[in-house]
Design a protein around this motif. Structure first.
Motif, mmCIF file in Angstrom:
data_model
loop_
_atom_site.group_PDB
_atom_site.id
_atom_site.type_symbol
_atom_site.label_atom_id
_atom_site.label_comp_id
_atom_site.label_asym_id
_atom_site.label_seq_id
_atom_site.Cartn_x
_atom_site.Cartn_y
_atom_site.Cartn_z
ATOM 1 N N GLN A 107 7.226 79.901 38.786
ATOM 2 C CA GLN A 107 8.446 80.690 38.635
ATOM 3 C C GLN A 107 8.099 81.988 37.909
ATOM 4 O O GLN A 107 7.375 81.974 36.918
ATOM 5 C CB GLN A 107 9.516 79.892 37.886
ATOM 6 C CG GLN A 107 10.021 78.708 38.707
ATOM 7 C CD GLN A 107 11.130 77.929 38.015
ATOM 8 O OE1 GLN A 107 11.777 78.420 37.096
ATOM 9 N NE2 GLN A 107 11.359 76.707 38.473
ATOM 10 N N HIS B 134 22.538 70.810 39.384
ATOM 11 C CA HIS B 134 21.145 71.148 39.073
ATOM 12 C C HIS B 134 20.328 71.164 40.364
ATOM 13 O O HIS B 134 20.505 70.292 41.206
ATOM 14 C CB HIS B 134 20.554 70.120 38.093
ATOM 15 C CG HIS B 134 19.340 70.641 37.368
ATOM 16 N ND1 HIS B 134 18.133 70.819 38.002
ATOM 17 C CD2 HIS B 134 19.145 71.027 36.085
ATOM 18 C CE1 HIS B 134 17.241 71.292 37.121
ATOM 19 N NE2 HIS B 134 17.836 71.429 35.951
ATOM 20 N N ARG C 88 6.866 70.418 41.825
ATOM 21 C CA ARG C 88 6.676 71.758 42.402
ATOM 22 C C ARG C 88 5.303 72.319 42.034
ATOM 23 O O ARG C 88 4.755 72.004 40.973
ATOM 24 C CB ARG C 88 7.776 72.724 41.971
ATOM 25 C CG ARG C 88 7.864 73.008 40.493
ATOM 26 C CD ARG C 88 9.015 73.980 40.215
ATOM 27 N NE ARG C 88 9.294 74.104 38.794
ATOM 28 C CZ ARG C 88 8.717 74.989 37.999
ATOM 29 N NH1 ARG C 88 7.828 75.825 38.472
ATOM 30 N NH2 ARG C 88 9.022 75.021 36.724
ATOM 31 N N ASP D 20 22.533 74.773 35.535
ATOM 32 C CA ASP D 20 23.138 73.795 34.615
ATOM 33 C C ASP D 20 23.498 74.458 33.282
ATOM 34 O O ASP D 20 24.493 74.091 32.644
ATOM 35 C CB ASP D 20 22.213 72.593 34.405
ATOM 36 C CG ASP D 20 20.820 72.987 33.969
ATOM 37 O OD1 ASP D 20 20.282 73.982 34.502
ATOM 38 O OD2 ASP D 20 20.244 72.315 33.098
ATOM 39 N N PHE E 245 8.916 83.959 34.412
ATOM 40 C CA PHE E 245 8.992 82.921 33.399
ATOM 41 C C PHE E 245 7.677 82.154 33.133
ATOM 42 O O PHE E 245 7.317 81.884 31.994
ATOM 43 C CB PHE E 245 10.157 82.032 33.860
ATOM 44 C CG PHE E 245 10.263 80.661 33.363
ATOM 45 C CD1 PHE E 245 10.523 80.422 32.035
ATOM 46 C CD2 PHE E 245 10.162 79.590 34.236
ATOM 47 C CE1 PHE E 245 10.687 79.128 31.592
ATOM 48 C CE2 PHE E 245 10.330 78.303 33.792
ATOM 49 C CZ PHE E 245 10.581 78.069 32.464
ATOM 50 N N MET F 145 12.264 74.943 25.393
ATOM 51 C CA MET F 145 11.346 75.353 26.459
ATOM 52 C C MET F 145 9.928 75.214 25.922
ATOM 53 O O MET F 145 9.672 75.528 24.756
ATOM 54 C CB MET F 145 11.642 76.805 26.856
ATOM 55 C CG MET F 145 10.838 77.308 28.027
ATOM 56 S SD MET F 145 10.856 76.207 29.465
ATOM 57 C CE MET F 145 12.523 76.420 30.065
ATOM 58 N N ALA G 129 17.474 78.266 39.613
ATOM 59 C CA ALA G 129 17.360 77.088 38.746
ATOM 60 C C ALA G 129 17.733 77.386 37.298
ATOM 61 O O ALA G 129 18.426 76.605 36.649
ATOM 62 C CB ALA G 129 15.937 76.538 38.803
ATOM 63 N N GLY G 130 17.274 78.543 36.800
ATOM 64 C CA GLY G 130 17.381 78.827 35.368
ATOM 65 C C GLY G 130 18.809 78.998 34.886
ATOM 66 O O GLY G 130 19.140 78.633 33.768
ATOM 67 N N VAL H 178 8.132 73.390 31.364
ATOM 68 C CA VAL H 178 9.491 72.856 31.375
ATOM 69 C C VAL H 178 9.446 71.438 30.809
ATOM 70 O O VAL H 178 8.488 70.705 31.020
ATOM 71 C CB VAL H 178 10.061 72.839 32.811
ATOM 72 C CG1 VAL H 178 11.496 72.329 32.818
ATOM 73 C CG2 VAL H 178 10.005 74.227 33.427
ATOM 74 N N PHE I 240 17.082 70.736 40.707
ATOM 75 C CA PHE I 240 15.958 69.787 40.723
ATOM 76 C C PHE I 240 16.362 68.380 40.287
ATOM 77 O O PHE I 240 15.544 67.486 40.235
ATOM 78 C CB PHE I 240 14.823 70.254 39.798
ATOM 79 C CG PHE I 240 14.190 71.540 40.209
ATOM 80 C CD1 PHE I 240 13.746 71.738 41.505
ATOM 81 C CD2 PHE I 240 14.025 72.567 39.293
ATOM 82 C CE1 PHE I 240 13.153 72.929 41.880
ATOM 83 C CE2 PHE I 240 13.428 73.767 39.655
ATOM 84 C CZ PHE I 240 12.990 73.952 40.952
ATOM 85 N N LEU J 214 13.510 80.754 40.139
ATOM 86 C CA LEU J 214 13.950 80.918 38.749
ATOM 87 C C LEU J 214 15.410 81.370 38.696
ATOM 88 O O LEU J 214 16.202 80.876 37.885
ATOM 89 C CB LEU J 214 13.051 81.931 38.029
ATOM 90 C CG LEU J 214 13.443 82.248 36.577
ATOM 91 C CD1 LEU J 214 13.438 81.000 35.716
ATOM 92 C CD2 LEU J 214 12.509 83.294 35.980
ATOM 93 N N GLU K 29 7.907 69.547 35.258
ATOM 94 C CA GLU K 29 8.176 69.558 36.698
ATOM 95 C C GLU K 29 6.886 69.635 37.510
ATOM 96 O O GLU K 29 6.919 69.967 38.689
ATOM 97 C CB GLU K 29 9.124 70.729 37.027
ATOM 98 C CG GLU K 29 10.507 70.532 36.416
ATOM 99 C CD GLU K 29 11.455 71.736 36.542
ATOM 100 O OE1 GLU K 29 10.993 72.816 36.958
ATOM 101 O OE2 GLU K 29 12.644 71.574 36.219
ATOM 102 N N LEU L 100 20.394 75.519 26.707
ATOM 103 C CA LEU L 100 19.033 75.055 26.985
ATOM 104 C C LEU L 100 18.443 74.542 25.679
ATOM 105 O O LEU L 100 18.224 75.309 24.745
ATOM 106 C CB LEU L 100 18.180 76.220 27.531
ATOM 107 C CG LEU L 100 16.758 75.856 27.938
ATOM 108 C CD1 LEU L 100 16.752 74.981 29.177
ATOM 109 C CD2 LEU L 100 15.930 77.111 28.182
HETATM 110 C C1 EMZ Z 1 13.331 76.410 35.056
HETATM 111 C C2 EMZ Z 1 14.190 76.493 33.857
HETATM 112 C C3 EMZ Z 1 14.322 77.905 33.380
HETATM 113 C C4 EMZ Z 1 13.273 74.972 35.558
HETATM 114 C C5 EMZ Z 1 15.247 79.148 31.628
HETATM 115 O O1 EMZ Z 1 15.056 77.908 32.210
HETATM 116 O O2 EMZ Z 1 15.478 75.969 34.144
HETATM 117 C C6 EMZ Z 1 15.468 74.598 34.525
HETATM 118 O O3 EMZ Z 1 16.772 74.210 34.777
HETATM 119 C C7 EMZ Z 1 14.649 74.429 35.775
HETATM 120 O O4 EMZ Z 1 14.595 73.043 36.111
HETATM 121 O O5 EMZ Z 1 12.522 74.914 36.744
HETATM 122 O O6 EMZ Z 1 13.847 77.244 36.063
#
Ligand code: EMZ
Length: 390
Positions: free
Chosen positions: A75, A160, A71, A230, A78, A277, A226-227, A63, A162, A223, A67, A274
């Motif tokens: 996840q 979000h 953590r 946002d 992923f 990645m 979080a994914g 990420v 995190f 996942l 992160e 996004l």
């Molecule tokens: C992770 C990520 C996954 C990450 C597809 O994206 O999204 C982010 O927003 C998170 O912070 O941990 O889940």
């Protein structure tokens, strides 16, 4: 017809010059640099080459921003590679395709229409916190197949899981999610055979002839939370901003609802919720003529690839009827977004509801949400978007 450029509905491409010149650009991230891969062809090629560019590195390291300091839970699927990835993904694939079922779409339509009722009754609202966040959270109850009421709790976590306003990597916030998941997994664990939610599904799942561990179940759930948070919130907010600035496109969709599917893909391409990645190189490699040393990071810059003029004609215009649209907004290759069917349905149902029911969206105030990646400054959404809606 060219897109009318409104300051709020315009999402400029900051990567054009670097994508054309080197096609790759190194940025710093907490002392663990990342070479951003910018061109469509190289992003696809690197995403495809999971043997060289792995996802199953130290949890959190793929990420960007990394992160690793907040953590240590992986996840899933992923942050894994084949063959583990293949087996994990197989356990959840069908569940995450439920959004394509008629009953799911009907429930989502009911949900989104009631969010829109609320907005239309109020006449004015702040989209990020009063519309997109509650919509994302309530829609997620369908994906988890859990009581709608649970969403009220998640809404309190903000946009979000995190990140908070003053901390881009907030470990306190992360722990709140972990504690919640521990409690939910324990609850579902009391009667896994009869449970109908995602927790029960995972508790019953067989992975290589054994049950999943609590840690693995948590990895899938983190996942899931979080994914798609946002990213979905930005996509929903940006969609409203876009139609506020381009009402003629909303009118066209009202006349021709069959265009909605293409409009969804085009907006995902244009917004690229996004930005990128990461991957970690398993050996010395080369991308776009640039050496990438073993155990260093690259990132697959979906947002940059999605404006590549070699692939997309008028890449900086929203062409809602765009036909060939090989965008990478949901990633590419074996890790392509698991939540994409859900996200696509959310946008499709939302756009249909807006086209049918909304005459006018007017932006009265806003604050952009921009990300800084080295020298690149990229607008990804809004911190606040105040609108009037009739
Ligand atoms: C992770 C990520 C996954 C990450 C597809 O994206 O999204 C982010 O927003 C998170 O912070 O941990 O889940």
């Amino acid at each position: 017809m060219p897109t009318k450029k409104c300051p709020f509905s315009d999402f400029p491409d900051p990567f054009a010059a670097a994508r054309e010149a080197e096609g790759i650009q190194e940025i710093d991230d907490q002392g663990d640099p990342v070479k951003m891969v910018l061109g469509h062809r190289n992003v696809r090629k690197s995403a495809h080459d999971w043997k060289t560019f792995q996802s199953g590195a130290r949890p959190g390291r793929i990420v960007v921003p990394s992160e690793v300091n907040i953590r240590d839970i992986r996840q899933i699927p992923f942050e894994t590679d084949p063959p583990e990835h293949t087996a994990y993904r197989a356990l959840v694939e069908a569940w995450f395709r439920r959004p394509l079922e008629e009953a799911y779409e009907a429930a989502l339509t009911e949900l989104i229409n009631s969010e829109l009722d609320r907005a239309l009754n109020a006449g004015a609202m702040e989209v990020v916190h009063d519309f997109a966040l509650p919509l994302q959270s309530r829609a997620l109850t369908l994906l988890l197949n859990c009581p709608r009421q649970e969403a009220e709790h998640w809404i309190g976590w903000g946009t979000h899981v995190f990140r908070s306003d003053d901390d881009p990597l907030d470990s306190g916030k992360a722990n709140q999610l972990y504690d919640y998941l521990d409690a939910e997994i324990a609850r579902a664990g009391k009667d896994p055979e009869n449970g109908t939610d995602l927790y029960a599904h995972l508790l019953r799942a067989e992975y290589n002839g054994r049950k999943l561990t609590i840690e693995e179940i948590k990895g899938v759930m983190i996942l899931t939370f979080a994914g798609g948070r946002d990213t979905v919130i930005n996509a929903v907010t940006n969609t409203l901003a876009y139609f506020a600035g381009n009402p003629e496109d909303l009118a066209r969709l009202k006349e021709n609802p069959d265009l909605t599917t293409r409009a969804v893909e085009e907006l995902v391409r244009y917004f690229s919720p996004l930005t990128h990645m990461g991957r970690v190189a398993t050996k010395d490699a080369e991308v776009s003529g640039c050496p990438v040393a073993a155990n260093t990071r690259i990132s697959l810059a979906w947002a940059a690839a999605n404006r590549d003029p070699g692939v997309f004609e008028n890449p900086n215009e929203v062409v809602i009827e765009r036909k060939a649209n090989p965008h990478l907004g949901f990633g590419f290759g074996i890790h392509k977004c698991l939540g994409a069917p859900h996200a696509r349905q959310v946008l499709k149902v939302l756009i249909n509801a807006l086209a049918r029911r909304v005459n006018k969206i007017e932006v009265t105030n806003y604050e952009d949400n921009t990300e800084q990646w080295g020298e690149f400054e990229r607008k990804v959404g809004f911190h606040r978007l105040q609108i009037q809606i009739t």
